[in-house]
Scaffold this active site. Structure first.
Site, PDB file in Angstrom:
ATOM      1  N   ASP A  40      64.116 -39.501  11.441  1.00 39.44           N
ATOM      2  CA  ASP A  40      65.481 -39.810  11.882  1.00 39.44           C
ATOM      3  C   ASP A  40      65.717 -39.269  13.287  1.00 39.44           C
ATOM      4  O   ASP A  40      66.511 -38.346  13.486  1.00 39.44           O
ATOM      5  CB  ASP A  40      66.504 -39.207  10.918  1.00 39.44           C
ATOM      6  N   THR A  58      60.117 -45.094   8.412  1.00 37.31           N
ATOM      7  CA  THR A  58      60.799 -45.186   9.703  1.00 37.31           C
ATOM      8  C   THR A  58      62.275 -45.548   9.614  1.00 37.31           C
ATOM      9  O   THR A  58      62.752 -46.034   8.607  1.00 37.31           O
ATOM     10  CB  THR A  58      60.108 -46.255  10.584  1.00 37.31           C
ATOM     11  N   LYS A  90      68.309 -50.021   4.408  1.00 33.35           N
ATOM     12  CA  LYS A  90      69.473 -50.019   3.519  1.00 33.35           C
ATOM     13  C   LYS A  90      70.359 -51.263   3.728  1.00 33.35           C
ATOM     14  O   LYS A  90      71.561 -51.174   3.986  1.00 33.35           O
ATOM     15  CB  LYS A  90      70.309 -48.747   3.686  1.00 33.35           C
ATOM     16  N   PHE A  91      69.765 -52.430   3.588  1.00 34.50           N
ATOM     17  CA  PHE A  91      70.526 -53.670   3.701  1.00 34.50           C
ATOM     18  C   PHE A  91      71.674 -53.672   2.690  1.00 34.50           C
ATOM     19  O   PHE A  91      71.538 -53.171   1.572  1.00 34.50           O
ATOM     20  CB  PHE A  91      69.628 -54.869   3.420  1.00 34.50           C
ATOM     21  N   ALA A  92      72.794 -54.261   3.083  1.00 33.26           N
ATOM     22  CA  ALA A  92      73.949 -54.278   2.176  1.00 33.26           C
ATOM     23  C   ALA A  92      74.834 -55.502   2.371  1.00 33.26           C
ATOM     24  O   ALA A  92      75.976 -55.511   1.923  1.00 33.26           O
ATOM     25  CB  ALA A  92      74.782 -53.011   2.362  1.00 33.26           C
ATOM     26  N   THR A 112      73.091 -64.172   5.440  1.00 30.72           N
ATOM     27  CA  THR A 112      73.167 -63.107   6.426  1.00 30.72           C
ATOM     28  C   THR A 112      72.020 -62.125   6.303  1.00 30.72           C
ATOM     29  O   THR A 112      71.352 -61.792   7.287  1.00 30.72           O
ATOM     30  CB  THR A 112      74.504 -62.353   6.286  1.00 30.72           C
ATOM     31  N   ARG A 252      64.095 -33.625   7.950  1.00 30.49           N
ATOM     32  CA  ARG A 252      64.252 -32.457   8.816  1.00 30.49           C
ATOM     33  C   ARG A 252      63.442 -31.249   8.358  1.00 30.49           C
ATOM     34  O   ARG A 252      63.082 -30.398   9.166  1.00 30.49           O
ATOM     35  CB  ARG A 252      65.733 -32.082   8.909  1.00 30.49           C
TER      36      ARG A 252
END
Length: 287
Positions: A40, A58, A90-92, A112, A252
């Site tokens: 990130d 990624t 994270k397609f929504a 879409t 992290r």
């Protein structure tokens, strides 16, 4: 019938028809690693340096200096270090929807999410083995993504649970996500979740002991239990051995606050890799 939790990654490869699931299981067995590193960061230089050090999944959509040459470099590193690419998109959005044209009375199909997956700036389907999606739009999101991803041998993970405090991904939400996945096992290969999903969403039916969905678990930490953003951490042993998940996702905790310290990053990655693999070996040998 031996449950997937009791099988090795190599044995479970035979349970899946999706090419991306097979590749992921083969790679984990071959590399003796069930670690996914979540990168990130916002600069391409840091992004590539961390990948070269550890071999992760990624987040290209947060890079401030993204350009298409970066994808070739990412694919070259995937070959060099033998890792699977998972774009955590994270397609929504809607998958397929019928719009009524007021002037012609014709029906027009909107897609879409399939356009987001195949085109746009990032063209994710062309290079990422695996991506993920929220089940919020309903089954159409799977249909839309599958129309692009299946011909390319890609796989999809649904977000069934999250690791942040107060997350709404629980109860009926999780049950519906699992039901949607069961209806499209050719493309949905598993879940982002905190536990195994066998039996979830099944009412008055026999649980299929052979049902095999991959579980990739975020919120993994060796030295911290939480952070200021509401993230809650569990150890690799708690995730892999106790909860039966398959992959630990770490961000992290590996790359820290300074992406330039690649030797330290590689050392921390090895620490997590060892802990995750030892928990897996303990799981399959103790059942």
């Amino acid at each position: 019938m031996v449950s997937p939790r009791e099988q090795t990654y190599a044995q479970r490869r035979l349970n899946h028809v999706n090419p991306a699931a097979k590749i992921l299981l083969e790679t984990m067995e071959r590399k003796k690693s069930n670690l996914a590193v979540s990168v990130d960061v916002t600069k391409a230089k840091d992004f590539l340096a961390i990948i070269d050090a550890v071999g992760p999944f990624t987040h290209v959509d947060i890079l401030e200096d993204f350009e298409h040459g970066l994808i070739q470099q990412l694919q070259d590193l995937s070959t060099k270090h033998d890792f699977v690419i998972f774009e955590d998109r994270k397609f929504a959005d809607i998958g397929e929807e019928i719009f009524l044209c007021h002037y012609t009375s014709d029906s027009i199909t909107g897609n879409t999410v399939s356009l987001q997956y195949s085109g746009g700036v990032h063209k994710i389907a062309s290079w990422s083995h695996i991506t993920n999606a929220h089940p919020v739009p309903g089954p159409s999101i799977i249909t839309g993504l599958a129309s692009v991803g299946l011909p390319l041998g890609r796989g999809l993970l649904l977000l069934a649970e999250m690791s942040t405090k107060g997350a709404l991904t629980a109860g009926v939400y999780t049950e519906e996500a699992v039901r949607m996945a069961r209806a499209r096992r050719d493309f949905v290969i598993g879940f982002i979740a905190q536990r195994r999903m066998e039996g979830v969403g099944i009412e008055g039916e026999n649980v299929d002991e052979a049902e095999d969905f991959l579980i990739l678990a975020p919120g993994v930490g060796l030295h911290a239990k939480g952070d200021a953003m509401g993230q809650q951490y569990r150890t690799p042993k708690e995730v892999i051995l106790d909860s039966g998940c398959d992959v630990i996702i770490v961000g992290r905790g590996i790359y820290g606050t300074d992406p330039s310290l690649t030797e330290a990053i590689a050392t921390r990655a090895q620490e997590y890799r060892t802990a995750g693999w030892e928990a897996y070996l303990q799981r399959v040998s103790s059942l």
